[in-house]
Structures are given as C-alpha cells and as structure tokens.
Design an enzyme around this catalytic site. Structure first.
Site, PDB file in Angstrom:
ATOM      1  N   TYR A   1      15.240  30.876   3.677  1.00 37.19           N
ATOM      2  CA  TYR A   1      14.149  31.611   3.978  1.00 37.19           C
ATOM      3  C   TYR A   1      14.251  31.820   5.542  1.00 37.19           C
ATOM      4  O   TYR A   1      14.687  30.915   6.179  1.00 37.19           O
ATOM      5  CB  TYR A   1      12.893  31.075   3.701  1.00 37.19           C
ATOM      6  CG  TYR A   1      12.508  30.716   2.472  1.00 37.19           C
ATOM      7  CD1 TYR A   1      12.081  32.213   1.715  1.00 37.19           C
ATOM      8  CD2 TYR A   1      12.455  29.745   1.643  1.00 37.19           C
ATOM      9  CE1 TYR A   1      11.711  32.144   0.373  1.00 37.19           C
ATOM     10  CE2 TYR A   1      12.131  29.716   0.251  1.00 37.19           C
ATOM     11  CZ  TYR A   1      11.716  31.017  -0.403  1.00 37.19           C
ATOM     12  OH  TYR A   1      11.272  30.882  -1.818  1.00 37.19           O
TER      13      TYR A   1
ATOM     14  N   LYS B   1       0.763  -1.102   0.065  1.00 36.25           N
ATOM     15  CA  LYS B   1      -0.035  -0.027  -0.003  1.00 36.25           C
ATOM     16  C   LYS B   1       0.901   1.223   0.114  1.00 36.25           C
ATOM     17  O   LYS B   1       2.105   1.090   0.363  1.00 36.25           O
ATOM     18  CB  LYS B   1      -0.959   0.069   1.339  1.00 36.25           C
ATOM     19  CG  LYS B   1      -0.299   0.104   2.728  1.00 36.25           C
ATOM     20  CD  LYS B   1      -1.167   0.229   3.831  1.00 36.25           C
ATOM     21  CE  LYS B   1      -0.318   0.160   5.232  1.00 36.25           C
ATOM     22  NZ  LYS B   1      -1.278   0.323   6.144  1.00 36.25           N
TER      23      LYS B   1
ATOM     24  N   MET C   1      11.442  24.488  -1.178  1.00 40.85           N
ATOM     25  CA  MET C   1      10.398  23.457  -1.882  1.00 40.85           C
ATOM     26  C   MET C   1      11.066  22.468  -2.766  1.00 40.85           C
ATOM     27  O   MET C   1      10.953  21.431  -2.767  1.00 40.85           O
ATOM     28  CB  MET C   1       9.403  24.232  -2.560  1.00 40.85           C
ATOM     29  CG  MET C   1       8.261  23.403  -3.462  1.00 40.85           C
ATOM     30  SD  MET C   1       7.003  24.219  -4.167  1.00 40.85           S
ATOM     31  CE  MET C   1       5.843  24.686  -2.784  1.00 40.85           C
TER      32      MET C   1
ATOM     33  N   ARG D   1     -10.323   0.894  14.907  1.00 39.11           N
ATOM     34  CA  ARG D   1     -10.222   1.500  13.787  1.00 39.11           C
ATOM     35  C   ARG D   1     -11.298   0.908  12.581  1.00 39.11           C
ATOM     36  O   ARG D   1     -12.256   1.490  12.632  1.00 39.11           O
ATOM     37  CB  ARG D   1      -8.855   1.388  13.144  1.00 39.11           C
ATOM     38  CG  ARG D   1      -8.357   2.224  11.833  1.00 39.11           C
ATOM     39  CD  ARG D   1      -7.181   2.351  11.776  1.00 39.11           C
ATOM     40  NE  ARG D   1      -6.627   1.137  10.902  1.00 39.11           N
ATOM     41  CZ  ARG D   1      -5.367   0.838  10.792  1.00 39.11           C
ATOM     42  NH1 ARG D   1      -4.359   1.704  10.711  1.00 39.11           N
ATOM     43  NH2 ARG D   1      -5.021  -0.539  10.308  1.00 39.11           N
TER      44      ARG D   1
END
Length: 384
Positions: free
Chosen positions: A273, A38, A322, A136
């Site tokens: 930054y 997954k 980023m 869950r």
C-alpha cells in the site's frame, strides 16, 4: 501444542523464567517477588507464566482487573492475587467468592467496598494504595498534600481487612540527579506513612513499592515484596537505558511467521500500500504471514527493520499490511514457501530483538509485547 505452524506464532521458553527469577532475586536480596502477570503477562501468556513462576516459589501475583484474576483462578492458581486496578461494583462479589485481594484505588472507593461488605456480611481483603508521586491511583501522600487521616481510616474500616500497603515509581528508570532525588523522596514518603501507621498502633502489613526499574536501580530496600513484570520475561522496557545492576536475563519470547510466497520483481515495480517502496533493481521478495493485526506495528514500515530468513538478516520493505508483510530476500540463496522467518529471537546464529521493533516504533518493549494479539498462538518452546 499445534501440530503445524501455518501462519505465525510465538514460542515461550518457560525454562528461562526460573533463570530470570534467580537473577531478580540476586538484586532484590531478601525482598520477595510478586509476579506481575497483567495484560496476559505482557503478551507472554498469563497462565503459562503464573504456573512457571509458582514453580519458582512465587506466592503472590499482580493483575490489572477482576477478569484477569478470575482467569488465573479458573486455571488453578490458588496463590494470592492482587488486583492493581479498579473493580466495578457489580463484580465486588468475586472478591470474596474467589479470595482475591483488591487495591484501594481511592478512599471513596474503599468506602464503597466497605459498604458492600457490611451489607453482605463479608470481609474483603485489600491493600492500601498510597500515591507518593505517580498521581494515578491511591490516596495522595506528597509534600503538597498529605492525607494521612484517610490512610488510617482505611485500615480501620469495619469490613475491609487491609493486609498490605504499596506505592509506585514513575521515574525509577531514569538515573538523572533529578529523577533519583524524586524516587528517593518517594521512598522517604512511603517510610513516613509506615511510621505514622505504627505510631497509631496499626500494623501496615505487606509493604511493596518497587517496579522493574525500581528493582534494577535500587536493589533491596528492605520491604516485603517487589513487583517485576518484564524482568522475569527476560527483557527491560528499553535496552538503551542505563541501569545500576548487571543482570543476565534470557528473553523468554520468540516470534515467528512463515513465508507464503516468493517472487522476483523488476526495477520500477512497487511493493504494498502507498507504493512507498519502489525497486531500484531486480529484487527477490518474500511475503510473510504476519501483519499489524498480529502485533507487528505498522509504524515500523519502511524503516529497515530486519527479520531473519534462513539465517540471513533481511529488511522489511513497503508498508506492513493487516495480515502480511514483505521482505527483501535477494541475498538469501534458497528461500521458498513454508520457510520459517524469525521476527523476534534467534535463528542459525543470528538474533533480532523486540527492542529493535520498539525503537523504530518509538515505543517501549512493554507495549510492543503486550500488543501481540490473541490470534497469535503462544506455544511452549521447541528444541531447534
């Protein structure tokens, strides 16, 4: 495979998967392995990992959604696939069209599936999920509430073929007396459900309960399958957590980026930054072509996380951007644009681990690896 590496990339050592599967099997004994792929195999590449696992004899795969199951089918994976999570009603048709096993996330959900299957004159394959303590998904079967009647009813639905039953451990990674007692009681509850089914003349089918730490700390419990995820990828969730077994895993993922610029800055100049890093002496800075949009967490900024540049460990400085980050390479004798930087893995005898990133990000390796984004190519490992 790409001809060149212009930004950043991950390399997957598929040959190490067989080694890791063998290490798991040593611990799990006669319990078969269901390969959990997954979340794109926790960021490693679901199709790549599934095909490598299939070569190891794995005949069952676990995914979280219908989308992930269909991706495997489209890639030619014809083995059994169990959806561990929820499939929306409008996608029920894929379950029988693609021969996919659906977990019954609740009794009410099982009724919905059965109604659809009856209306369309099909039989859907399923595994019964029993909630022994995770709270869950699944039918609750705990000391406070034992819904055995609903479990029995799921097995007797007219158009659902319940082929297996499973539960999940929330604290199998913890070895305190309280956590061990909780996990052992979950096993007792699960076995109680199995015995109750047999007394009703119902064959439970495939039984599975162990996640990765359930394997590492509890060995062969005598059930049919176990469900390792990170283990066959060669890592655990947290290197600092003690485990009962002593496996010899090989991490299959390495992460690299290229140097895009090298420059000297002077005392008093700041980097990135926020100006959180200010040089206290002349400093050679390399800009690296990887950032938080690639999966390097911004949270690890200014925490002395090290990467390897030309065989030398160097600290990241300033805030991670980023698409880029900066590294102090003052101690690297020769570094230039295009040089390869190791973020996770080994280079010239030096090693940096994903766990180092996870600890500084106050996270676990599951999350760190899963967050390596899709714009980072996953490539088969090269011979260096």
């Amino acid at each position: 495979m790409l001809e060149s590496y212009s930004r950043c990339w991950a390399e997957i050592d598929t040959t190490a998967i067989a080694h890791n599967v063998n290490e798991i099997q040593k611990i799990a004994g006669n319990t078969k392995i269901m390969g959990i792929v997954k979340a794109n195999a926790y960021g490693h590449g679901d199709v790549t990992c599934a095909k490598a696992l299939r070569e190891c004899g794995i005949d069952f795969f676990g995914v979280s959604s219908i989308d992930e199951a269909l991706r495997l089918r489209q890639a030619g994976i014809q083995e059994n696939i169990l959806i561990l999570g929820y499939t929306p009603n409008e996608h029920f048709h894929y379950l029988h069209e693609q021969n996919i096993v659906q977990s019954l996330v609740s009794f009410e959900y099982a009724l919905q599936l059965n109604a659809y299957a009856k209306e369309n004159n099909v039989v859907l394959r399923a595994h019964c999920k029993v909630d022994t303590g995770m709270c869950r998904t699944g039918i609750i079967y705990q000391d406070q509430e034992k819904n055995m009647d609903k479990i029995i009813q799921e097995y007797r639905l007219s158009h659902i073929q319940v082929e297996g039953i499973f539960s999940h451990f929330p604290v199998s990674d913890e070895l305190s007396n309280v956590s061990k007692a909780f996990t052992l009681h979950q096993i007792e509850l699960f076995q109680e459900v199995l015995e109750n089914l047999k007394q009703e003349g119902i064959e439970p089918g495939i039984r599975h309960i162990q996640n990765s730490y359930g394997i590492l700390n509890y060995g062969d419990l005598g059930f049919d399958y176990c469900r390792p995820g990170l283990l066959y990828m060669g890592v655990t969730s947290d290197d600092s957590i003690d485990i009962v077994s002593n496996p010899d895993f090989i991490p299959i993922l390495s992460l690299y980026a290229n140097v895009s610029l090298v420059k000297w800055i002077q005392k008093g100049q700041s980097v990135s930054y926020g100006r959180h890093y200010i040089a206290n002496k002349p400093t050679k800075v390399a800009t690296i072509s990887i950032g938080y949009a690639d999966g390097l967490p911004r949270m690890v900024s200014n925490q002395n996380l090290e990467v390897i540049v030309n065989g030398v460990k160097c600290p990241l400085i300033g805030n991670i951007c980023m698409d880029q980050c900066m590294v102090d390479v003052t101690n690297v004798e020769s570094v230039q644009q295009g040089d390869e930087v190791c973020i996770i893995g080994t280079q010239k005898g030096q090693r940096v681990t994903v766990d180092e990133i996870s600890r500084k990000a106050h996270s676990i390796n599951n999350e760190t690896l899963s967050c390596i984004t899709s714009r980072v190519p996953r490539l088969e490992k090269r011979v260096k």
